[in-house]
Design a protein around this motif. Structure first.
Motif, mmCIF file in Angstrom:
data_model
loop_
_atom_site.group_PDB
_atom_site.id
_atom_site.type_symbol
_atom_site.label_atom_id
_atom_site.label_comp_id
_atom_site.label_asym_id
_atom_site.label_seq_id
_atom_site.Cartn_x
_atom_site.Cartn_y
_atom_site.Cartn_z
ATOM 1 N N ALA A 53 -1.125 26.552 -75.975
ATOM 2 C CA ALA A 53 -0.189 27.581 -75.769
ATOM 3 C C ALA A 53 -0.461 28.411 -76.804
ATOM 4 C CB ALA A 53 1.109 27.164 -75.448
ATOM 5 N N ALA A 54 -0.414 28.190 -78.115
ATOM 6 C CA ALA A 54 -0.559 28.925 -79.112
ATOM 7 C C ALA A 54 -1.810 29.657 -79.266
ATOM 8 C CB ALA A 54 0.030 28.259 -80.251
ATOM 9 N N ARG A 55 -3.011 29.016 -78.856
ATOM 10 C CA ARG A 55 -4.129 29.408 -78.928
ATOM 11 C C ARG A 55 -4.600 30.730 -77.897
ATOM 12 N NH1 ARG A 55 -7.670 25.274 -80.752
ATOM 13 N NH2 ARG A 55 -6.810 24.424 -82.347
ATOM 14 N N THR A 56 -3.562 30.811 -77.063
ATOM 15 C CA THR A 56 -3.767 31.960 -76.345
ATOM 16 C C THR A 56 -3.287 33.444 -77.024
ATOM 17 O OG1 THR A 56 -1.356 31.909 -75.282
ATOM 18 C CG2 THR A 56 -3.270 30.871 -74.179
ATOM 19 N N LEU A 57 -2.691 33.213 -78.225
ATOM 20 C CA LEU A 57 -2.316 34.373 -79.166
ATOM 21 C C LEU A 57 -3.557 35.015 -79.758
ATOM 22 C CD1 LEU A 57 0.843 32.891 -80.754
ATOM 23 C CD2 LEU A 57 0.607 34.634 -78.838
ATOM 24 N N LYS A 58 -3.897 36.224 -79.553
ATOM 25 C CA LYS A 58 -5.147 36.904 -80.227
ATOM 26 C C LYS A 58 -4.997 36.758 -81.516
ATOM 27 C CE LYS A 58 -7.752 41.102 -79.916
ATOM 28 N NZ LYS A 58 -7.827 42.596 -79.474
ATOM 29 N N GLY A 59 -6.418 36.116 -81.971
ATOM 30 C CA GLY A 59 -6.624 35.921 -83.539
ATOM 31 C C GLY A 59 -6.059 34.730 -83.929
ATOM 32 N N MET A 60 -5.350 33.826 -83.334
ATOM 33 C CA MET A 60 -4.988 32.563 -83.547
ATOM 34 C C MET A 60 -6.240 31.736 -83.876
ATOM 35 S SD MET A 60 -2.388 30.774 -84.487
ATOM 36 C CE MET A 60 -0.802 31.663 -83.987
ATOM 37 N N THR A 61 -6.052 30.932 -85.008
ATOM 38 C CA THR A 61 -7.263 29.942 -85.472
ATOM 39 C C THR A 61 -6.584 28.590 -85.549
ATOM 40 O OG1 THR A 61 -7.280 30.316 -87.855
ATOM 41 C CG2 THR A 61 -8.511 31.753 -86.656
ATOM 42 N N ALA A 62 -7.204 27.434 -85.423
ATOM 43 C CA ALA A 62 -6.735 26.329 -85.949
ATOM 44 C C ALA A 62 -6.065 26.131 -87.079
ATOM 45 C CB ALA A 62 -7.758 25.359 -85.754
#
Length: 392
Positions: A53-62
């Motif tokens: 769900a958080a990966r859908t945030l633009k610019g979010m990396t692991a």
């Protein structure tokens, strides 16, 4: 930027924003963009739920997500709100009646919310406020100027805003308090933390007579980066920033430059050209900064139409009141000794009859004396008409 809606009636948005103050560092524009796009409740859900769900945030990396999730797992907004309430404080969110809308000028870097202690209304106080900032290791001159400016602003109904640090900040707060005025401190730590410890009593007085606020939740400690990021709030909250003593590398200059970028006034108090603590201020003044020396000049810039500083003129000397012909006759007399009327007329380039009339006028005004048919300057007085210092 469009103002967000008021927090939900069930308090979920307030809880989510309180939690996010433990997740994101102040001024995190990436987090601010996510907050604007997803809203606080949904953003917290994505950060604490499944990683996808958080990966859908633009610019979010692991790697970035791992750090945010670690912080989010330890957030307890219910406890934080209870702790600030126990300290006599509250959490003010965008959309609240007390929220200062000028902070929205920071865009995605605006605070998620503000933790506040003090009984006064933050929005109303911020409407008429000026920041006074400067060096921690200030000189006696800097401390004097900060206290004097703060007292003058307080007497004119302005709220003095600073950072509660040693040096200029502390002098500014004390100056406002001593004048019975209003002052606000913006901290780089939790509002229940007295930092610096040497200012614990001062911060307590500000809580009682003014407002203490910060972006960080209760018990959070200050760091170097948090001090720098705190300065953008001081700049955005106020109508203008005055720098009193600052070196070239100074957080106070960061505040002034933030103020300039936001369309606020950036002002500086000049100091000795030989002082390193004035070098940064002078560099500001060589650019777009405005030189100020007292509270009246500050009010003229940040105040309403008609808030004009008094005209600055030197003292009016008796000679200034003479007409041009009388001044020429007076200048024709020597500094020592005396001259006859014809010689005075020749030196002045005026007829003998007019010179005689002017000499009698000057005699009645105390500028000259007559000795027989000769004239001289009155002993013990300068040509300007003042008493000569140190005797005749």
């Amino acid at each position: 930027m469009t103002a967000p809606p008021a927090p939900a009636d069930d308090g979920r948005e307030r809880l989510a924003r309180a939690a996010l103050t433990r997740v994101f560092e102040p001024g995190d524009e990436r987090g601010g963009r996510w907050l604007r796009e997803a809203g606080p409740v949904e953003l917290m859900r994505r950060l604490t739920g499944a990683e996808g769900a958080a990966r859908t945030l633009k610019g979010m990396t692991a790697a970035r997500l791992a750090g945010y999730r670690l912080r989010a797992s330890g957030a307890d907004p219910v406890r934080d709100l209870a702790d600030v309430a126990a300290a006599g404080g509250r959490f003010v969110c965008p959309g609240d009646r007390e929220w200062p809308s000028q902070l929205d000028d920071l865009g995605d870097a605006r605070p998620i919310g503000l933790w506040v202690r003090g009984r006064s209304d933050l929005r109303l106080w911020a409407l008429r406020s000026v920041a006074l900032v400067g060096a921690r290791a200030c000189t006696p001159y800097g401390a004097h100027m900060a206290a004097t400016l703060a007292a003058g602003l307080a007497e004119r109904g302005w709220v003095v805003v600073s950072g509660a640090a040693f040096g200029v900040d502390g002098a500014a707060h004390r100056g406002a308090l001593a004048a019975g005025g209003a002052t606000m401190a913006v901290l780089a730590c939790g509002v229940d933390v007295a930092y610096p410890r040497g200012h614990a009593e001062l911060i307590g007085r500000i809580v009682e007579q003014g407002l203490v606020m910060g972006e960080l939740p209760p018990s959070e400690h200050p760091t170097r980066s948090r001090f720098i990021l705190r300065n953008r709030v001081i700049a955005a909250l106020t109508r203008g920033t005055v720098v009193v003593e600052a070196e070239y590398r100074s957080g106070s200059l960061v505040t002034a430059r933030n103020a300039q970028r936001l369309g606020r006034f950036a002002m500086g108090v000049p100091g000795p050209a030989t002082s390193g603590l004035s070098a940064g201020v002078h560099e500001l003044l060589r650019g777009e900064g405005v030189l100020v020396t007292d509270a009246a000049e500050i009010c003229e810039l940040v105040g309403e139409i008609g808030d004009l500083a008094p005209a600055r003129t030197g003292p009016v000397l008796p000679r200034d009141l003479l007409d041009a012909a009388s001044a020429r006759v007076l200048d024709a007399l020597p500094g020592t000794g005396s001259l006859g009327g014809r010689d005075v007329a020749r030196n002045a380039g005026v007829s003998t009859d007019e010179t005689l009339g002017r000499l009698y006028e000057l005699h009645s005004l105390g500028f000259v004396e007559r000795e027989g048919d000769r004239w001289r300057l009155t002993p013990g007085r300068t040509r300007d008409g003042d008493a000569r210092r140190g005797g005749t």
